[in-house]
Motif scaffolding. Structure first.
Motif, PDB file in Angstrom:
ATOM      1  N   UNK A   7       5.290  -5.922   3.707  1.00 22.52           N
ATOM      2  CA  UNK A   7       4.786  -5.976   5.082  1.00 22.52           C
ATOM      3  C   UNK A   7       3.475  -6.743   5.073  1.00 22.52           C
ATOM      4  N   UNK A   8       3.283  -7.607   6.055  1.00 21.66           N
ATOM      5  CA  UNK A   8       2.004  -8.297   6.226  1.00 21.66           C
ATOM      6  C   UNK A   8       1.604  -8.154   7.689  1.00 21.66           C
ATOM      7  N   UNK A  20       1.380  -4.957   2.148  1.00 19.09           N
ATOM      8  CA  UNK A  20       1.700  -3.756   1.374  1.00 19.09           C
ATOM      9  C   UNK A  20       3.174  -3.729   1.012  1.00 19.09           C
ATOM     10  N   UNK A  21       3.469  -2.965  -0.036  1.00 12.54           N
ATOM     11  CA  UNK A  21       4.840  -2.795  -0.514  1.00 12.54           C
ATOM     12  C   UNK A  21       5.183  -1.321  -0.356  1.00 12.54           C
ATOM     13  N   UNK A  27       0.406   0.417  -3.085  1.00 15.10           N
ATOM     14  CA  UNK A  27       0.331  -0.980  -3.526  1.00 15.10           C
ATOM     15  C   UNK A  27       0.092  -1.856  -2.304  1.00 15.10           C
ATOM     16  N   UNK A  28      -1.145  -2.346  -2.170  1.00 13.11           N
ATOM     17  CA  UNK A  28      -1.490  -3.182  -1.031  1.00 13.11           C
ATOM     18  C   UNK A  28      -2.597  -4.150  -1.431  1.00 13.11           C
ATOM     19  N   UNK A  29      -2.839  -5.129  -0.569  1.00 16.53           N
ATOM     20  CA  UNK A  29      -3.869  -6.127  -0.844  1.00 16.53           C
ATOM     21  C   UNK A  29      -4.365  -6.723   0.466  1.00 16.53           C
ATOM     22  N   UNK A  30      -5.500  -7.381   0.383  1.00 17.98           N
ATOM     23  CA  UNK A  30      -6.154  -7.996   1.528  1.00 17.98           C
ATOM     24  C   UNK A  30      -6.251  -9.501   1.324  1.00 17.98           C
ATOM     25  N   UNK A  40      -2.112 -12.041  -3.094  1.00 20.54           N
ATOM     26  CA  UNK A  40      -2.827 -10.900  -3.678  1.00 20.54           C
ATOM     27  C   UNK A  40      -1.916  -9.702  -3.901  1.00 20.54           C
ATOM     28  N   UNK A  41      -0.987  -9.442  -2.978  1.00 21.88           N
ATOM     29  CA  UNK A  41      -0.107  -8.288  -3.162  1.00 21.88           C
ATOM     30  C   UNK A  41       0.906  -8.552  -4.277  1.00 21.88           C
TER      31      UNK A  41
END
Length: 73
Positions: A7-8, A20-21, A27-30, A40-41
């Protein structure tokens, strides 16, 4: 490597994009752009899977599918 749904979305609070996954808890990233958040993710996914493997924890199968892709009866 298994393919997991990502998801973004834009976060007003963070003033950037979050990826995020859902199948990989926390598990996520910015990123400042959707593309950077995705990059990043993907790095975070590798780290998550390596950490789980090292700790002997189970790796979940990809199961998450957004509601728009689920069949209704």
């Amino acid at each position: 490597m298994k393919d997991y749904h990502i998801n973004i979305f834009y976060s007003n609070e963070d003033e950037g994009y979050i990826a995020d996954i859902p199948d990989l808890k926390y598990c996520s990233a910015f990123g400042e752009t959707p593309e950077l958040a995705l990059q990043e993710v993907q790095i975070a996914k590798i780290a998550w899977l390596e950490a789980a493997t090292t700790a002997g924890k189970p790796i979940p199968e990809p199961k998450y599918r957004p509601a728009i892709y689920q069949l209704t009866t």
